[in-house]
Write an enzyme that holds these catalytic residues in place. Structure first.
Site, PDB file in Angstrom:
ATOM      1  N   HIS A 282      14.101  23.158   0.259  1.00 58.60           N
ATOM      2  CA  HIS A 282      12.896  23.459  -0.517  1.00 58.60           C
ATOM      3  C   HIS A 282      11.670  23.517   0.388  1.00 58.60           C
ATOM      4  CE1 HIS A 282       9.736  22.080  -3.615  1.00 58.60           C
ATOM      5  NE2 HIS A 282       9.994  23.348  -3.820  1.00 58.60           N
TER       6      HIS A 282
ATOM      7  N   SER B 150      12.896  24.971  -6.968  1.00 53.67           N
ATOM      8  CA  SER B 150      11.890  23.922  -7.115  1.00 53.67           C
ATOM      9  C   SER B 150      12.405  22.777  -7.978  1.00 53.67           C
ATOM     10  CB  SER B 150      10.640  24.480  -7.793  1.00 53.67           C
ATOM     11  OG  SER B 150      10.125  25.567  -7.089  1.00 53.67           O
TER      12      SER B 150
HETATM   13  P1  NAD Z   1       8.797  35.548  -6.412  1.00 56.37           P
HETATM   14  O1  NAD Z   1       8.861  36.008  -7.821  1.00 56.37           O
HETATM   15  O2  NAD Z   1       7.568  35.776  -5.599  1.00 56.37           O
HETATM   16  O3  NAD Z   1      10.039  36.158  -5.596  1.00 56.37           O
HETATM   17  C1  NAD Z   1      11.359  36.173  -6.053  1.00 56.37           C
HETATM   18  C2  NAD Z   1      11.981  37.457  -5.555  1.00 56.37           C
HETATM   19  O4  NAD Z   1      13.400  37.370  -5.712  1.00 56.37           O
HETATM   20  C3  NAD Z   1      11.515  38.685  -6.334  1.00 56.37           C
HETATM   21  O5  NAD Z   1      11.017  39.660  -5.447  1.00 56.37           O
HETATM   22  C4  NAD Z   1      12.785  39.143  -7.045  1.00 56.37           C
HETATM   23  O6  NAD Z   1      12.868  40.545  -7.232  1.00 56.37           O
HETATM   24  C5  NAD Z   1      13.853  38.647  -6.083  1.00 56.37           C
HETATM   25  N1  NAD Z   1      15.195  38.565  -6.657  1.00 56.37           N
HETATM   26  C6  NAD Z   1      15.569  38.216  -7.906  1.00 56.37           C
HETATM   27  N2  NAD Z   1      16.902  38.295  -8.054  1.00 56.37           N
HETATM   28  C7  NAD Z   1      17.387  38.700  -6.852  1.00 56.37           C
HETATM   29  C8  NAD Z   1      18.694  39.002  -6.360  1.00 56.37           C
HETATM   30  N3  NAD Z   1      19.764  38.904  -7.135  1.00 56.37           N
HETATM   31  N4  NAD Z   1      18.827  39.407  -5.077  1.00 56.37           N
HETATM   32  C9  NAD Z   1      17.738  39.529  -4.262  1.00 56.37           C
HETATM   33  N5  NAD Z   1      16.485  39.275  -4.693  1.00 56.37           N
HETATM   34  C10 NAD Z   1      16.310  38.865  -5.956  1.00 56.37           C
HETATM   35  O7  NAD Z   1       9.135  33.985  -6.485  1.00 56.37           O
HETATM   36  P2  NAD Z   1       8.831  32.857  -5.383  1.00 56.37           P
HETATM   37  O8  NAD Z   1       7.547  32.181  -5.721  1.00 56.37           O
HETATM   38  O9  NAD Z   1       9.051  33.427  -4.030  1.00 56.37           O
HETATM   39  O10 NAD Z   1       9.989  31.804  -5.733  1.00 56.37           O
HETATM   40  C11 NAD Z   1      11.301  31.963  -5.268  1.00 56.37           C
HETATM   41  C12 NAD Z   1      12.043  30.645  -5.376  1.00 56.37           C
HETATM   42  O11 NAD Z   1      11.349  29.662  -4.598  1.00 56.37           O
HETATM   43  C13 NAD Z   1      12.129  30.074  -6.788  1.00 56.37           C
HETATM   44  O12 NAD Z   1      13.361  29.411  -6.940  1.00 56.37           O
HETATM   45  C14 NAD Z   1      10.975  29.081  -6.831  1.00 56.37           C
HETATM   46  O13 NAD Z   1      11.166  28.052  -7.767  1.00 56.37           O
HETATM   47  C15 NAD Z   1      11.021  28.546  -5.417  1.00 56.37           C
HETATM   48  N6  NAD Z   1       9.774  27.957  -4.903  1.00 56.37           N
HETATM   49  C16 NAD Z   1       8.560  28.538  -5.194  1.00 56.37           C
HETATM   50  C17 NAD Z   1       7.397  27.971  -4.673  1.00 56.37           C
HETATM   51  C18 NAD Z   1       6.055  28.589  -4.957  1.00 56.37           C
HETATM   52  O14 NAD Z   1       5.028  27.919  -4.755  1.00 56.37           O
HETATM   53  N7  NAD Z   1       5.987  29.829  -5.392  1.00 56.37           N
HETATM   54  C19 NAD Z   1       7.456  26.831  -3.858  1.00 56.37           C
HETATM   55  C20 NAD Z   1       8.723  26.291  -3.556  1.00 56.37           C
HETATM   56  C21 NAD Z   1       9.877  26.854  -4.099  1.00 56.37           C
END
Ligand code: NAD
Length: 283
Positions: free
Chosen positions: A140, A119
């Site tokens: 993204h 993000s």
């Molecule tokens: P989340 O916490 O729901 O999911 C992240 C997952 O990644 C977790 O299940 C975690 O165990 C896993 N993980 C961590 N390290 C890992 C590894 N080495 N190998 C495999 N899996 C691993 O988080 P999210 O909301 O899905 O966010 C993920 C990414 O997307 C972040 O970078 C976030 O900034 C970005 N993002 C989030 C949103 C949102 O609204 N939530 C929107 C756009 C972008």
């Protein structure tokens, strides 16, 4: 390059949505998480969404099975070898993302494109932990991925035109509208959105108006589908706080500095919808 197989790192909120959309668009998808429980949870979310689509008559049972056959879960990065592109959607932590990019760089063939769904973190920094920085970019997606139309392609100083072209075509094949931004914190949408959300918190903090009236003002006065405080709750107050800090670190613009009320709510564990309590209650 013709993309056929897509890797997704992280089966959380975003990773599961990205994997689902890719599989529904005809790609073979390999998705991982750090343990079986989290991987199963992510696969469960995808299967639940597909079952709902069948229930609503939007997808046939056969089509659901075909999509499910295209999806493979794994706990080993070695399985990313056949991928033409790998999209990292792990936690928003630079050290972890650099480790992931460096592992993918070692394992994937030289032509594989590596993308991050970050993000607000520097894509350039992730690119420099690989030996293929010209093939690294930000991709993204918005939450929830199957519903939200745009995807921001984030171009670093060294991302090649060929990489941008391939990923643009790939994103469009997922039914997404591509917007392109340089690698600066917040890209386009969060750069505009986060200061607005922070201003709404400041309005509440200063006692200018109630949370209900602030949100009603923007929903009814500007035709927004959601007020800023409800939207902050939906994104997650910890995420808003994290992105605000990243923007402030880069630009030193007071508009991006998280207000004390937001900090206190995050400290209290009032993280929004996902915890049942933020500016509003969700029990
Ligand atoms: P989340 O916490 O729901 O999911 C992240 C997952 O990644 C977790 O299940 C975690 O165990 C896993 N993980 C961590 N390290 C890992 C590894 N080495 N190998 C495999 N899996 C691993 O988080 P999210 O909301 O899905 O966010 C993920 C990414 O997307 C972040 O970078 C976030 O900034 C970005 N993002 C989030 C949103 C949102 O609204 N939530 C929107 C756009 C972008």
């Amino acid at each position: 390059m013709n993309i056929k197989t897509v890797g997704v790192v992280g089966a959380g909120q975003m990773g599961s949505g990205i994997a689902q959309v890719c599989a529904q668009s005809g790609y073979h998808v390999i998705i991982s998480d750090i343990n079986k429980e989290l991987l199963d949870r992510g696969m469960g979310v995808i299967n639940g969404a597909l079952a709902k689509a069948v229930e609503k008559g939007k997808m046939s049972e056969d089509a659901k099975k075909t999509v499910q056959q295209r999806l493979k879960g794994t706990l080993s990065f070695d399985d990313y070898k056949p991928c033409d592109i790998v999209i990292e959607a792990a936690i928003e932590d630079m050290a972890e993302k650099r480790r992931i990019f460096s592992s993918l760089d070692r394992i994937c063939p030289p032509q594989t494109i590596l993308a991050s769904n970050t993000s607000c973190l520097s894509v350039m920094e992730m690119a420099m932990s690989t030996k293929r920085p010209a093939q690294v970019l930000g991709l993204h997606f918005f939450n929830p991925v199957p519903v939200m139309k745009p995807v921001e392609i984030v171009r670093t100083l060294v991302t090649s035109d060929a990489t941008i072209g391939t990923v643009r075509a790939f994103s469009e094949s997922l039914g997404k509208k591509v917007i392109i931004a340089k690698d600066v914190p917040g890209f386009i949408v969060n750069r505009l959105l986060i200061p607005y959300l922070l201003d709404a918190v400041r309005l509440l903090e200063s006692g200018t108006a109630s949370k209900e009236d602030i949100d009603d003002g923007m929903v009814l006065g500007c035709n927004h589908p959601m007020g800023p405080l409800a939207l902050a709750d939906f994104i997650g107050l910890d995420t808003v706080f994290f992105i605000a800090n990243a923007l402030y670190d880069e630009f030193k613009d007071p508009k991006c500095a998280p207000p004390p009320l937001l900090r206190k709510m995050v400290t209290a564990g009032y993280l929004g919808r996902k915890r049942g309590k933020g500016f509003f209650d969700y029990k």
